[in-house]
Design a protein around this motif. Sequence first.
Motif, PDB file in Angstrom:
ATOM      1  N   UNK A  63      -2.781  -5.640   0.712  1.00 51.79           N
ATOM      2  CA  UNK A  63      -3.848  -6.476   1.275  1.00 51.79           C
ATOM      3  C   UNK A  63      -3.480  -7.950   1.238  1.00 51.79           C
ATOM      4  N   UNK A  64      -2.838  -8.336   0.159  1.00 54.20           N
ATOM      5  CA  UNK A  64      -2.444  -9.737   0.006  1.00 54.20           C
ATOM      6  C   UNK A  64      -1.436 -10.136   1.080  1.00 54.20           C
ATOM      7  N   UNK A  65      -0.477  -9.228   1.344  1.00 56.39           N
ATOM      8  CA  UNK A  65       0.629  -9.589   2.231  1.00 56.39           C
ATOM      9  C   UNK A  65       0.368  -9.224   3.685  1.00 56.39           C
ATOM     10  N   UNK A  66      -0.595  -8.349   3.890  1.00 55.65           N
ATOM     11  CA  UNK A  66      -0.861  -7.869   5.251  1.00 55.65           C
ATOM     12  C   UNK A  66      -2.354  -7.594   5.370  1.00 55.65           C
ATOM     13  N   UNK A  67      -3.129  -8.637   5.614  1.00 49.08           N
ATOM     14  CA  UNK A  67      -4.584  -8.552   5.474  1.00 49.08           C
ATOM     15  C   UNK A  67      -5.259  -7.492   6.340  1.00 49.08           C
ATOM     16  N   UNK A  68      -4.626  -7.078   7.418  1.00 48.37           N
ATOM     17  CA  UNK A  68      -5.275  -6.118   8.304  1.00 48.37           C
ATOM     18  C   UNK A  68      -5.424  -4.730   7.710  1.00 48.37           C
ATOM     19  N   UNK A  69      -4.797  -4.498   6.596  1.00 44.32           N
ATOM     20  CA  UNK A  69      -4.754  -3.150   6.040  1.00 44.32           C
ATOM     21  C   UNK A  69      -6.161  -2.672   5.645  1.00 44.32           C
ATOM     22  N   UNK A  70      -6.401  -1.382   5.858  1.00 42.54           N
ATOM     23  CA  UNK A  70      -7.653  -0.768   5.420  1.00 42.54           C
ATOM     24  C   UNK A  70      -7.434  -0.189   4.026  1.00 42.54           C
ATOM     25  N   UNK A  71      -8.103  -0.744   3.017  1.00 37.45           N
ATOM     26  CA  UNK A  71      -7.789  -0.337   1.638  1.00 37.45           C
ATOM     27  C   UNK A  71      -8.005   1.146   1.407  1.00 37.45           C
ATOM     28  N   UNK A  72      -9.053   1.691   1.997  1.00 31.97           N
ATOM     29  CA  UNK A  72      -9.330   3.100   1.753  1.00 31.97           C
ATOM     30  C   UNK A  72      -8.230   3.990   2.358  1.00 31.97           C
ATOM     31  N   UNK A  91      -5.591  19.904   6.152  1.00 31.48           N
ATOM     32  CA  UNK A  91      -5.249  20.643   7.368  1.00 31.48           C
ATOM     33  C   UNK A  91      -5.547  19.838   8.618  1.00 31.48           C
ATOM     34  N   UNK A  92      -6.670  19.123   8.620  1.00 32.96           N
ATOM     35  CA  UNK A  92      -6.988  18.299   9.792  1.00 32.96           C
ATOM     36  C   UNK A  92      -5.990  17.160   9.934  1.00 32.96           C
ATOM     37  N   UNK A  93      -5.575  16.589   8.799  1.00 33.29           N
ATOM     38  CA  UNK A  93      -4.567  15.528   8.890  1.00 33.29           C
ATOM     39  C   UNK A  93      -3.251  16.085   9.433  1.00 33.29           C
ATOM     40  N   UNK A  94      -2.885  17.249   8.946  1.00 26.93           N
ATOM     41  CA  UNK A  94      -1.638  17.854   9.413  1.00 26.93           C
ATOM     42  C   UNK A  94      -1.695  18.102  10.914  1.00 26.93           C
ATOM     43  N   UNK A  95      -2.841  18.596  11.385  1.00 33.11           N
ATOM     44  CA  UNK A  95      -2.971  18.829  12.822  1.00 33.11           C
ATOM     45  C   UNK A  95      -2.792  17.533  13.592  1.00 33.11           C
ATOM     46  N   UNK A  96      -3.358  16.457  13.070  1.00 36.07           N
ATOM     47  CA  UNK A  96      -3.215  15.168  13.755  1.00 36.07           C
ATOM     48  C   UNK A  96      -1.761  14.707  13.792  1.00 36.07           C
ATOM     49  N   UNK A  97      -1.062  14.913  12.701  1.00 34.85           N
ATOM     50  CA  UNK A  97       0.352  14.535  12.715  1.00 34.85           C
ATOM     51  C   UNK A  97       1.096  15.334  13.755  1.00 34.85           C
ATOM     52  N   UNK A  98       0.822  16.617  13.783  1.00 35.61           N
ATOM     53  CA  UNK A  98       1.573  17.464  14.711  1.00 35.61           C
ATOM     54  C   UNK A  98       1.213  17.140  16.146  1.00 35.61           C
ATOM     55  N   UNK A  99      -0.043  16.748  16.372  1.00 34.71           N
ATOM     56  CA  UNK A  99      -0.404  16.305  17.715  1.00 34.71           C
ATOM     57  C   UNK A  99       0.379  15.054  18.088  1.00 34.71           C
ATOM     58  N   UNK A 119      -8.777   9.926  11.666  1.00 33.33           N
ATOM     59  CA  UNK A 119      -9.838   9.623  12.630  1.00 33.33           C
ATOM     60  C   UNK A 119     -11.002  10.608  12.542  1.00 33.33           C
ATOM     61  N   UNK A 120     -10.737  11.827  12.057  1.00 32.20           N
ATOM     62  CA  UNK A 120     -11.808  12.812  11.926  1.00 32.20           C
ATOM     63  C   UNK A 120     -12.707  12.528  10.727  1.00 32.20           C
ATOM     64  N   UNK A 121     -12.193  11.802   9.764  1.00 31.80           N
ATOM     65  CA  UNK A 121     -12.865  11.758   8.466  1.00 31.80           C
ATOM     66  C   UNK A 121     -13.902  10.647   8.398  1.00 31.80           C
ATOM     67  N   UNK A 122     -15.068  10.994   7.943  1.00 31.53           N
ATOM     68  CA  UNK A 122     -16.111   9.993   7.704  1.00 31.53           C
ATOM     69  C   UNK A 122     -15.762   9.217   6.443  1.00 31.53           C
ATOM     70  N   UNK A 123     -16.386   8.070   6.252  1.00 31.71           N
ATOM     71  CA  UNK A 123     -16.136   7.300   5.020  1.00 31.71           C
ATOM     72  C   UNK A 123     -16.357   8.136   3.771  1.00 31.71           C
ATOM     73  N   UNK A 124     -17.387   8.994   3.780  1.00 32.53           N
ATOM     74  CA  UNK A 124     -17.636   9.825   2.597  1.00 32.53           C
ATOM     75  C   UNK A 124     -16.481  10.796   2.377  1.00 32.53           C
ATOM     76  N   UNK A 125     -16.043  11.411   3.466  1.00 32.29           N
ATOM     77  CA  UNK A 125     -14.927  12.349   3.340  1.00 32.29           C
ATOM     78  C   UNK A 125     -13.671  11.634   2.856  1.00 32.29           C
ATOM     79  N   UNK A 126     -13.471  10.447   3.371  1.00 33.54           N
ATOM     80  CA  UNK A 126     -12.292   9.681   2.938  1.00 33.54           C
ATOM     81  C   UNK A 126     -12.359   9.396   1.449  1.00 33.54           C
ATOM     82  N   UNK A 127     -13.534   9.061   1.031  1.00 28.99           N
ATOM     83  CA  UNK A 127     -13.710   8.742  -0.378  1.00 28.99           C
ATOM     84  C   UNK A 127     -13.460   9.973  -1.248  1.00 28.99           C
TER      85      UNK A 127
END
Lengths: 196, 196
Positions: free
Chosen positions: A28-37, A169-177, B154-162
């Motif tokens: 965050x310090x070096x690249x402010x656009x980052x989403x911390x979560x 699994x949903x993340x994996x699907x997104x990567x594969x897409x 992109x599928x994940x809500x803030x709660x799911x991310x948390x």
Amino acid sequence: MTESSQEPPQAPQAPPELAISEQVAVYQREFPNVDPQVETIVSTLSRLSRRMTVAYGRHLNDLGISSADWEVLKALIVAGAPYRLGPGELAKRIGLTPAAMTHRVDRMATAGLVTRSRDESNRVRVNIELTELGREKWLESMRMAAVFEESLLQDATPEERSELAGALGRMLRRVEDSQPDAQGRTDDLAPDDSER
Amino acid sequence: MTESSQEPPQAPQAPPELAISEQVAVYQREFPNVDPQVETIVSTLSRLSRRMTVAYGRHLNDLGISSADWEVLKALIVAGAPYRLGPGELAKRIGLTPAAMTHRVDRMATAGLVTRSRDESNRVRVNIELTELGREKWLESMRMAAVFEESLLQDATPEERSELAGALGRMLRRVEDSQPDAQGRTDDLAPDDSER
DNA sequence: CCTGAAGACTTTACTAGTGTAGTCTTTCGT
DNA sequence: ACGAAAGACTACACTAGTAAAGTCTTCAGG
């Protein structure tokens, strides 16, 4: 003597590492656009995977096999009884050139994990077959892994496990897409650690 | 011309891969003790991490840097302005021998990512300092990564991310508990892919 | 039956990256 | 000033991979 017999060449020492939250703060310090979560999730995932790879590596080291060996054992196990494939086919499934597979099989045959023999019916072909020792090593690696993996998830209820599996699994699907041509397309940069 | 200029040597082709559910089924067939839910989580995690590593590798390839280079850039960025460390310190933080670091720095200095100069006040020491180009490459890699990572979630809500962050964090803690001496202890088997 | 082509694996040459051991230069205490 | 220690670099060896050439077997056609 928990030390294994054959030590692979090793990095010199343990690098002191930042906690995930500290690292995200640096980003965050070096690249402010980052989403911390998002960055927390990704960094944790990355570090977790790396630590798991190290843990598996220790298990395999205790068994006296390398992760490259394990990869071949797995391919033969996946092929199913009688646990036999040709070098070319093995190379294709693992994503190596046939030449590299020749060397791997050399090492593994010397170690007694597989046997190499010419095919009876077509003597051009060669059969690489899992030995009883090789199968036992694989099974033992699975036993160790099962204990380890259960310990990782000991906090999680069945519902949480189910949600976790779904989210990953949903993340994996997104990567594969996002890697269209890439059903396991390992080009461009080798992932280096073999999949479980 | 999306192709980058310098192609690293590459694996011959894409290995066709089993779906996670198929792979878990194979494990159950060959090793009945396996817990399908645990194995699904672990296999998904492993494959996801591998695919992410491949994706990052593509990004870096497009930028014309290797993941080894990126690792050094990251260490300098983490050190903070003025982005300057000695080779020995860099080696320690990354977990390499000083000799290996000498070679890496050679390549990176040639590529203009860092400069090497003797320290003014103590002429035994050498300073490796990030160039503007090096910093820009790192920032660009972060921009690409941020887009990619957001797309994964992109599928994940803030709660799911948390919840996901929490679940992964608990797993990471368990791994670290099980590797007591290992604050990033990279010994025994190199993890090979650099952490984000 | 023999010859030539195709296929499958192996061998050879080369590259990249790393570890080990030894060398060189500078610094600092006596 | 001198000797020892520290830090970085050099030389060498090793591993694991790719690419391309080579070898051996099989099979089709004259």
